[in-house]
Design an enzyme around this catalytic site. Sequence first.
Site, PDB file in Angstrom:
ATOM      1  CE  LYS A  23       8.315   3.403  -7.700  1.00  0.00           C
ATOM      2  NZ  LYS A  23       9.120   4.479  -8.346  1.00  0.00           N
TER       3      LYS A  23
HETATM    4  C1  LIG Z   1       8.976   4.847  -9.613  1.00  0.00           C
HETATM    5  C2  LIG Z   1       9.551   6.159  -9.974  1.00  0.00           C
HETATM    6  C3  LIG Z   1       9.095   6.882 -11.090  1.00  0.00           C
HETATM    7  C4  LIG Z   1       8.056   6.348 -12.056  1.00  0.00           C
HETATM    8  O1  LIG Z   1       6.804   6.149 -11.456  1.00  0.00           O
HETATM    9  P1  LIG Z   1       5.574   5.537 -12.271  1.00  0.00           P
HETATM   10  O2  LIG Z   1       4.854   4.638 -11.333  1.00  0.00           O
HETATM   11  O3  LIG Z   1       6.156   4.847 -13.431  1.00  0.00           O
HETATM   12  O4  LIG Z   1       4.717   6.663 -12.658  1.00  0.00           O
HETATM   13  C5  LIG Z   1       9.638   8.128 -11.326  1.00  0.00           C
HETATM   14  N1  LIG Z   1      10.597   8.639 -10.538  1.00  0.00           N
HETATM   15  C6  LIG Z   1      11.059   7.993  -9.454  1.00  0.00           C
HETATM   16  C7  LIG Z   1      12.126   8.611  -8.634  1.00  0.00           C
HETATM   17  C8  LIG Z   1      10.562   6.727  -9.128  1.00  0.00           C
HETATM   18  O5  LIG Z   1      11.030   6.068  -8.054  1.00  0.00           O
END
Ligand SMILES: *Cc1c(COP(=O)(O)O)cnc(C)c1O
Length: 480
Positions: free
Chosen positions: A118
């Site tokens: 993120k």
């Molecule tokens: C947020 C997150 C995801 C899922 O991301 P999406 O937006 O649902 O595709 C997967 N792995 C990690 C480590 C995350 O922080």
Amino acid sequence: MNYISTRGHVGQSQKAGVHNFEDVLLAGLANDGGLFVPETWPTFAPGFLEGLAGKSYEDAAIEIMLPFLGDAIGRDEFTVLVHQAHARFAHKAVTPLIQIDQQTWLMELFHGPTLAFKDVALQLLGQLFDHILAKRGARITVVGATSGDTGSAAIEACRDRDAVDIFILYPAGRTSDVQRKQMTTVPSANVHAIAIEGNFDDCQALVKAMFGDADFRDSHSLAAVNSINWARIMAQIVYYVVAAVALGAPGRKIAFAVPTGNFGNVYAAYAAKRMGLPIERLIIGTNSNDILARFFATSEMRKEAVVPTYSPSMDIQVSSNFERLLFELLGRDGAAVEAKLAEFQATGAFSVSPEIFAEVSALFSGIAVDDATTKATIAGIHADTGYVLDPHSAVGVAAAARVAGGVPAPIVALACAHPAKFPEVVTDATGIHPALPPHMADLFERPERIVILPNDLAAVQSFIRSHARIAVSPRQHRHR
Ligand SMILES: *Cc1c(COP(=O)(O)O)cnc(C)c1O
């Protein structure tokens, strides 16, 4: 470049229905409750992908994202923002590739300040907010709910910014220690992590209620940074393009394996394909919260109860970004999108036609991976290669392994978090306790600021009123 809502109606006036990049960045959600998408997809000019070969991540990112900005931000200004957004990544390649077998590469997306993918989008979002708010002489109050990773990434993106205050609600006692400390040890005066005596859904309901309170929303200029913000999708498109070019695109098609819950990350891959990236297949890995895997197996989206798993950031049953794909599948008909979502709301399920299902099946595979397989994958990859996966990345790798034989292309599996963020299952699977990287090694010694509030809207609003640095009066807000 203009943006429209996934629930926009045909016949809506141009002025009401079309938004520029700045509006889309600050609003997050469209007024009709829909999500913003580009009015038309920009496409790579002939020779564009070839021209990216050998460029730095930052230089490629500028070229890939510029078409989405319209005239909101000029090339020179954007160049500065992109470089600042990547300055805190611990790897010069930003999202390096590592080959783990003949057909499979990992793309490490966790070299940002909070060790999860993120950061890639939110570090840029923080720069964009600052830039646009300074230009407008405006301020915002970011309010969000998190089950773990989004909160810390948003805090790192917004900390110490003059024009932003940020309040993140997390469920008390339900995040991992690393996740909590990443939020509560940030000393910045504009950062407020609030433990709510409730679960993640309670936190989300509080945030929703604050956005629904028009007086409160306007007087504090509330803004959202959750995964439905278009600018996050835009920033995620970059690493798909960069990885594909590194492995031979456009001369060679590439497949991606993406662990997902909210359909945010994999939707960015779909967007890259719409722009002209030669993608052979998109392999979606879900944990036991497998609504997406079931959809891609049956053509029916049916909601079930959320169960906790080793990959908590994907413990989601309603994939909000799926609405953007649905909009394309239904011929960009906002009324049809609204009807499907109303059906989902009322009955907990909806289906798509056989024609649409054939179309999605030609591109997507959905694979559910249970906790036992996740742990076995972490152990197996470690035994074979010495590489230590986090549980979210392991879901993607396991999904890739399930279909690899039928995919005539290299597969890039997305490594979405550093294993030290989820040490329990990693230690269980490998016998190794994953260490935090150097810039976080002292996390457990940093002092925490703990704020605990009841699951009560008035209490949370009162805390925000007294801690937000400036509340703009509603009158002023309207006239700005
Ligand atoms: C947020 C997150 C995801 C899922 O991301 P999406 O937006 O649902 O595709 C997967 N792995 C990690 C480590 C995350 O922080």
